[in-house]
Enzyme design. Sequence first.
Site, PDB file in Angstrom:
ATOM      1  N   HIS A  25       0.799  -1.230   0.000  1.00 57.92           N
ATOM      2  CA  HIS A  25       0.000   0.000   0.000  1.00 57.92           C
ATOM      3  C   HIS A  25       0.829   1.277   0.000  1.00 57.92           C
ATOM      4  O   HIS A  25       0.270   2.377   0.079  1.00 57.92           O
ATOM      5  CB  HIS A  25      -0.957   0.000   1.198  1.00 57.92           C
ATOM      6  CG  HIS A  25      -1.788  -1.241   1.266  1.00 57.92           C
ATOM      7  ND1 HIS A  25      -1.403  -2.343   2.003  1.00 57.92           N
ATOM      8  CD2 HIS A  25      -2.940  -1.580   0.643  1.00 57.92           C
ATOM      9  CE1 HIS A  25      -2.297  -3.303   1.845  1.00 57.92           C
ATOM     10  NE2 HIS A  25      -3.235  -2.874   1.028  1.00 57.92           N
ATOM     11  N   VAL A  84      -4.537  13.368  12.977  1.00 55.86           N
ATOM     12  CA  VAL A  84      -5.120  14.711  13.088  1.00 55.86           C
ATOM     13  C   VAL A  84      -6.464  14.650  12.384  1.00 55.86           C
ATOM     14  O   VAL A  84      -6.517  14.618  11.156  1.00 55.86           O
ATOM     15  CB  VAL A  84      -4.258  15.777  12.379  1.00 55.86           C
ATOM     16  CG1 VAL A  84      -4.662  17.164  12.829  1.00 55.86           C
ATOM     17  CG2 VAL A  84      -2.778  15.556  12.619  1.00 55.86           C
ATOM     18  N   GLY A  85      -7.533  14.587  13.149  1.00 54.75           N
ATOM     19  CA  GLY A  85      -8.823  14.348  12.514  1.00 54.75           C
ATOM     20  C   GLY A  85      -9.961  15.140  13.117  1.00 54.75           C
ATOM     21  O   GLY A  85      -9.745  16.124  13.827  1.00 54.75           O
ATOM     22  N   SER A 122     -16.143  18.411  15.031  1.00 56.75           N
ATOM     23  CA  SER A 122     -16.729  18.983  13.806  1.00 56.75           C
ATOM     24  C   SER A 122     -18.251  19.001  13.838  1.00 56.75           C
ATOM     25  O   SER A 122     -18.894  19.728  13.081  1.00 56.75           O
ATOM     26  CB  SER A 122     -16.272  18.179  12.590  1.00 56.75           C
ATOM     27  OG  SER A 122     -16.670  16.821  12.716  1.00 56.75           O
ATOM     28  N   ASP A 123     -18.839  18.182  14.695  1.00 58.30           N
ATOM     29  CA  ASP A 123     -20.299  18.115  14.836  1.00 58.30           C
ATOM     30  C   ASP A 123     -20.563  17.548  16.222  1.00 58.30           C
ATOM     31  O   ASP A 123     -19.626  17.146  16.901  1.00 58.30           O
ATOM     32  CB  ASP A 123     -20.905  17.219  13.745  1.00 58.30           C
ATOM     33  CG  ASP A 123     -20.229  15.855  13.666  1.00 58.30           C
ATOM     34  OD1 ASP A 123     -19.203  15.748  12.976  1.00 58.30           O
ATOM     35  OD2 ASP A 123     -20.698  14.922  14.328  1.00 58.30           O
TER      36      ASP A 123
HETATM   37  N1  HPA Z   1     -18.998   9.705  14.047  1.00 57.81           N
HETATM   38  C1  HPA Z   1     -17.863   9.118  13.718  1.00 57.81           C
HETATM   39  N2  HPA Z   1     -16.810   9.770  13.297  1.00 57.81           N
HETATM   40  C2  HPA Z   1     -16.893  11.104  13.197  1.00 57.81           C
HETATM   41  C3  HPA Z   1     -18.053  11.782  13.526  1.00 57.81           C
HETATM   42  C4  HPA Z   1     -19.162  11.041  13.979  1.00 57.81           C
HETATM   43  O1  HPA Z   1     -20.222  11.581  14.288  1.00 57.81           O
HETATM   44  N3  HPA Z   1     -17.840  13.113  13.301  1.00 57.81           N
HETATM   45  C5  HPA Z   1     -16.566  13.222  12.855  1.00 57.81           C
HETATM   46  N4  HPA Z   1     -15.993  12.013  12.781  1.00 57.81           N
END
Ligand code: HPA
Length: 241
Positions: free
Chosen positions: A5, A95-96, A209-210
Amino acid sequence: MTTPHINAETNDFAPAVLMPGDPKRAERMAGMILDSARLVTDVRGMMGFTGTYSGSGEHYGKPLSIMGSGMGMPSIAIYATELFRFFDVERIIRVGTAGGISPDVSVGDVIIGVGAHTTSSMNELRIPGTHFSAIADLRMAAAALKAAEGTMNVFTGPIISADHFYFSIPGQLDAMVAHGVLGVEMEAASLYGVAAEHGKGALTVLTVSDHLTKKGTDMTSEERESRFQGALTLAIAAAFA
Ligand code: HPA
């Protein structure tokens, strides 16, 4: 050394690799924080770059790599295993982004995932008869936390690495909140397992992010970018810990 990979030479990677999920984000990050960035691998479009750190301060000029991990635990486990085993990589910093779980955290906040619960069976197979503890490298976490001091509000604690993005068991979210889980993402637990297997260091730095328990709190695009910068600063500190 070409692996299934990664089509790079053995010495193409720096000792530390920053890993966003999205290879396009890896490319943007390379443009932002690396000098002389060169593409070292692109199998399946999963781009990896190596250059030298372009930021000011004590780490200027040090080699650094950035590569996408893809989404989910099998994907990051493949890349992390090959990087640790065949390319002499010592540290991987994911980094996410995460979905917020704890009502204490808000969209835009940064989480250092010091331990990762998981719905995956990947780590169950590691030590027979044992519930594996998927934990970050404490020295890297401490460096990230120190970099945050006085500049941003950062949360340190448990996250959950889920296999499903669109599915959860009834009661699961409430139990996560009750146990102080900060957020959900999809990679950290297997990254930590792979790092333990190879005696290497790993850390996860996430921007919320949410939010799953506080609705209607989405970030503006400016907020998204500035908060992402914060997480990146912490990840860089961990890379050079
Ligand atoms: N679930 C899983 N992974 C994620 C989420 C989520 O709501 N938001 C950003 N990464």
